[in-house]
Design an enzyme around this catalytic site. Sequence first.
Site, mmCIF file in Angstrom:
data_model
loop_
_atom_site.group_PDB
_atom_site.id
_atom_site.type_symbol
_atom_site.label_atom_id
_atom_site.label_comp_id
_atom_site.label_asym_id
_atom_site.label_seq_id
_atom_site.Cartn_x
_atom_site.Cartn_y
_atom_site.Cartn_z
ATOM 1 N N CYS A 81 13.792 12.580 -22.599
ATOM 2 C CA CYS A 81 14.612 11.459 -22.326
ATOM 3 C C CYS A 81 16.303 11.692 -22.972
ATOM 4 O O CYS A 81 16.142 12.374 -24.118
ATOM 5 C CB CYS A 81 14.233 10.093 -23.044
ATOM 6 S SG CYS A 81 12.597 9.495 -22.219
ATOM 7 N N TYR A 311 10.517 24.316 2.601
ATOM 8 C CA TYR A 311 10.049 24.198 1.009
ATOM 9 C C TYR A 311 9.338 22.820 1.139
ATOM 10 O O TYR A 311 9.788 21.933 0.247
ATOM 11 C CB TYR A 311 11.370 23.930 0.127
ATOM 12 C CG TYR A 311 12.471 25.035 0.321
ATOM 13 C CD1 TYR A 311 12.518 26.189 -0.592
ATOM 14 C CD2 TYR A 311 13.462 25.042 1.293
ATOM 15 C CE1 TYR A 311 13.373 27.046 -0.465
ATOM 16 C CE2 TYR A 311 14.533 25.812 1.402
ATOM 17 C CZ TYR A 311 14.527 27.023 0.535
ATOM 18 O OH TYR A 311 15.501 27.939 0.624
ATOM 19 N N GLU A 332 6.337 26.990 3.229
ATOM 20 C CA GLU A 332 6.247 26.912 1.656
ATOM 21 C C GLU A 332 5.964 28.069 1.039
ATOM 22 O O GLU A 332 4.887 28.876 1.555
ATOM 23 C CB GLU A 332 5.439 25.812 1.530
ATOM 24 C CG GLU A 332 4.849 25.709 0.113
ATOM 25 C CD GLU A 332 5.492 25.578 -1.064
ATOM 26 O OE1 GLU A 332 6.516 24.687 -0.962
ATOM 27 O OE2 GLU A 332 5.394 26.187 -1.959
ATOM 28 N N CYS A 407 16.574 17.926 -6.003
ATOM 29 C CA CYS A 407 16.486 17.492 -7.389
ATOM 30 C C CYS A 407 17.761 18.135 -8.171
ATOM 31 O O CYS A 407 17.744 17.876 -9.525
ATOM 32 C CB CYS A 407 15.416 17.753 -7.938
ATOM 33 S SG CYS A 407 14.992 19.763 -7.899
HETATM 34 N N1 SAH Z 1 8.738 19.145 -0.148
HETATM 35 C C1 SAH Z 1 7.860 19.036 -0.981
HETATM 36 C C2 SAH Z 1 8.062 19.964 -2.152
HETATM 37 C C3 SAH Z 1 9.459 20.142 -2.830
HETATM 38 S S1 SAH Z 1 9.659 21.190 -4.407
HETATM 39 C C4 SAH Z 1 7.512 17.819 -1.852
HETATM 40 O O1 SAH Z 1 8.368 16.872 -1.659
HETATM 41 O O2 SAH Z 1 6.718 17.440 -2.320
HETATM 42 C C5 SAH Z 1 10.457 22.720 -3.713
HETATM 43 C C6 SAH Z 1 9.150 23.482 -3.271
HETATM 44 O O3 SAH Z 1 9.749 24.715 -2.583
HETATM 45 C C7 SAH Z 1 7.979 23.883 -4.030
HETATM 46 O O4 SAH Z 1 6.763 23.596 -3.347
HETATM 47 C C8 SAH Z 1 8.141 25.372 -4.343
HETATM 48 O O5 SAH Z 1 6.894 25.828 -4.284
HETATM 49 C C9 SAH Z 1 8.921 25.658 -3.031
HETATM 50 N N2 SAH Z 1 9.582 26.855 -2.867
HETATM 51 C C10 SAH Z 1 10.167 27.589 -3.822
HETATM 52 N N3 SAH Z 1 10.919 28.808 -3.557
HETATM 53 C C11 SAH Z 1 10.616 28.704 -2.003
HETATM 54 C C12 SAH Z 1 10.873 29.761 -1.271
HETATM 55 N N4 SAH Z 1 11.659 30.700 -1.396
HETATM 56 N N5 SAH Z 1 10.555 29.671 0.203
HETATM 57 C C13 SAH Z 1 9.680 28.530 0.543
HETATM 58 N N6 SAH Z 1 9.390 27.652 -0.521
HETATM 59 C C14 SAH Z 1 9.816 27.707 -1.644
#
Ligand code: SAH
Length: 452
Positions: A81, A311, A332, A407
């Site tokens: 935090c 992603y 992903e 994020c």
């Molecule tokens: N949309 C999902 C995950 C978001 S977090 C949700 O809301 O739950 C970001 C995601 O991107 C993760 O799952 C990670 O594994 C993936 N990621 C990271 N680098 C990547 C890449 N080069 N190509 C595709 N996915 C990727």
Amino acid sequence: MPEKNQLFEAEIEDITSEGNGVCHLDGMAVFVPDTAVGDKVKVRLVKVLKNYSYGIIEQMLSPSPDRIANDCPVYKKCGGCVFRHISYKAECRIKAGIVENAFKRLGGICTSYDTFISAENTTEYRNKAQYPVAELDGKAVCGFFAPRSHRIVPVTDCALQPEIFSEILETVTAFLNDKHIKAYDEKSHTGIVRHIYLRQGAHSGEIMVCIVARKDISRQLSPLAKILTGRFFGIQSIIMNINPDKTNVILGKKCITIWGKDTITDVMCGNIVEISPLSFYQVNTVQAERLYAKALEYAAPDKDNVIADLYCGAGTIGLSMARNVKKIIGVEIIPEAVENAKKNAQMNGISNAEFYAGDAGIIFAQLRQEGCSPDIIVVDPPRKGCSEETLSQIIEAAPEKVVMISCNPSTAARDAKILSQNGYTVDKVCGADLFPRTRHVECVVLMSRQKS
Ligand code: SAH
């Protein structure tokens, strides 16, 4: 030129995304930790740099009305935090400002900011916790790493985690000590148990206990299953994850199920979702649902639209939109998460979603060559933002809308700026708090293709 140890009086004007207060001395920004906007303080300069400096509070002259009493014994020691000393209302005001400033800094690419999505619940909201294990006075203890260090602060009862997590942790560490199973030591790369990693479905209550170790000790751990399941209601899965590498990455690639299921299930946006230990799953389920609802509102798809969800993790965003559209295409990089996504679609009777494993930019380029032409692209990249390849593929694919969830507002603004220079307008930005009391803040951005 200001000098080290110089004292001056100032009022804290703002808080940075790291949680430091900002004031000025002769026009130069001075960052002061543990302050609140409106604090009148006497500051001592502790580090003077060319363009900015760091100071500490020498004397509090008049505290800000934002201040509240801190209620955590390891606040600022555990690295979690940064906002426990100010009211939640003030925290949301600061976080909304962090999101807006990220976009404003890049030359007015957006002028419309939605109401910040604050959280109703600021305690016990995390569905996941990863506690490092270390040896202290000959015993295994678990806790958190102190900020920017690898020193463990022993603590099991964190206000952000469900209460049951601390009870499980105590049971697991007592078992390790009882059986003389050693904690891992990073420096010498000896010892066994590296982390205790817990997950609990926010809606289902299902719990996964995962022990991360340097080598396979699943046999030694098997009596733990009886102890844990006898003591705690809700445990559905006990896993051992093997991480043999000299690394600060927590999880290794191999998982062995010691007891119960390989995964736990939860409900997200009305869909049943299956979560494996290696899959990404938003840590604050309730707030993630509100964020995804905003993403759906921004996407505003038609029944005949095709949406690419890049992603996509375990597919939660795309699946929450699937019933409103013709087709979802998810990409992903983690193969286990893609397996989860496919199974999640199946379990919810969703037959119009396809998921592909691999790099978002590369796979999407291949899909485009095969004729995939989405009307809307949703991206939700990790903190570093979209890759150049992903951005150039989006620009070439020229969907009507791009909805970016992130994020990290700075990289989101950077990527939105690139799209804004390539045919898109940034229509709206909305901040959301998925991580109350910490410095993290999420945002969602709506971009639409300019009509030529
Ligand atoms: N949309 C999902 C995950 C978001 S977090 C949700 O809301 O739950 C970001 C995601 O991107 C993760 O799952 C990670 O594994 C993936 N990621 C990271 N680098 C990547 C890449 N080069 N190509 C595709 N996915 C990727």
